[in-house]
Scaffold this motif. Sequence first.
Motif, mmCIF file in Angstrom:
data_model
loop_
_atom_site.group_PDB
_atom_site.id
_atom_site.type_symbol
_atom_site.label_atom_id
_atom_site.label_comp_id
_atom_site.label_asym_id
_atom_site.label_seq_id
_atom_site.Cartn_x
_atom_site.Cartn_y
_atom_site.Cartn_z
ATOM 1 N N GLY A 31 26.980 35.972 43.614
ATOM 2 C CA GLY A 31 27.818 36.644 43.858
ATOM 3 C C GLY A 31 27.636 37.851 43.278
ATOM 4 O O GLY A 31 28.143 38.811 43.939
ATOM 5 N N VAL A 32 27.631 38.072 42.051
ATOM 6 C CA VAL A 32 26.736 39.592 41.503
ATOM 7 C C VAL A 32 25.365 40.110 42.143
ATOM 8 O O VAL A 32 25.160 41.267 41.934
ATOM 9 N N PHE A 33 25.002 39.499 42.801
ATOM 10 C CA PHE A 33 23.349 39.926 42.969
ATOM 11 C C PHE A 33 24.217 41.625 44.523
ATOM 12 O O PHE A 33 25.054 41.288 44.794
ATOM 13 N N PRO A 34 23.320 42.817 44.156
ATOM 14 C CA PRO A 34 23.464 43.072 44.963
ATOM 15 C C PRO A 34 23.409 43.074 46.029
ATOM 16 O O PRO A 34 24.193 44.159 47.087
ATOM 17 N N MET A 35 22.278 42.664 46.472
ATOM 18 C CA MET A 35 21.601 42.516 48.327
ATOM 19 C C MET A 35 23.117 41.798 49.171
ATOM 20 O O MET A 35 23.915 42.290 49.604
ATOM 21 N N GLY B 143 22.100 36.175 52.075
ATOM 22 C CA GLY B 143 23.377 36.149 52.925
ATOM 23 C C GLY B 143 22.513 36.740 54.672
ATOM 24 O O GLY B 143 23.171 36.774 55.865
ATOM 25 N N ALA B 144 21.695 36.985 54.301
ATOM 26 C CA ALA B 144 20.301 37.275 55.421
ATOM 27 C C ALA B 144 20.361 35.840 55.712
ATOM 28 O O ALA B 144 19.319 36.028 57.037
ATOM 29 N N THR B 145 19.176 35.306 54.973
ATOM 30 C CA THR B 145 18.553 34.067 55.923
ATOM 31 C C THR B 145 19.611 33.326 56.069
ATOM 32 O O THR B 145 19.479 32.486 56.685
ATOM 33 N N LEU B 146 20.288 32.727 54.906
ATOM 34 C CA LEU B 146 21.303 31.519 54.582
ATOM 35 C C LEU B 146 22.795 32.352 54.809
ATOM 36 O O LEU B 146 23.091 32.833 53.993
ATOM 37 N N PRO B 147 23.583 32.045 54.979
ATOM 38 C CA PRO B 147 24.378 32.938 55.437
ATOM 39 C C PRO B 147 26.256 31.998 54.259
ATOM 40 O O PRO B 147 26.008 31.308 53.391
ATOM 41 N N PHE B 148 26.429 33.487 53.348
ATOM 42 C CA PHE B 148 27.142 32.849 52.427
ATOM 43 C C PHE B 148 27.822 32.007 52.440
ATOM 44 O O PHE B 148 28.364 31.271 51.345
ATOM 45 N N GLU B 149 28.713 32.232 53.652
ATOM 46 C CA GLU B 149 29.747 31.288 53.312
ATOM 47 C C GLU B 149 29.547 29.293 53.534
ATOM 48 O O GLU B 149 30.554 29.653 53.751
#
Length: 81
Positions: free
Chosen positions: A33-37, A16-22
Amino acid sequence: MIKYLILYFPMLIFSGATLPFEVMPEFVQRFVGVFPMIQGIQLMKATFLVLPLEHAGLPIVIMLDVTLVCGGIAVKCFKWE
């Protein structure tokens, strides 16, 4: 060294830092969704946007689980020489 990069770059790209999660497709959101970052960035978003605590519940639980698992692995594998 290369085995760590195989985990690092997908987590960085899908965090979500490079490509928005939404804007990611729903099946990708469920998979990563389970990645800690991702959970860390979701916590930061909830904090910065002053969202209700229910938006931060799942990321807190996942981050605590990752911390406990990694801490347990570290205690088991790390040895003072």
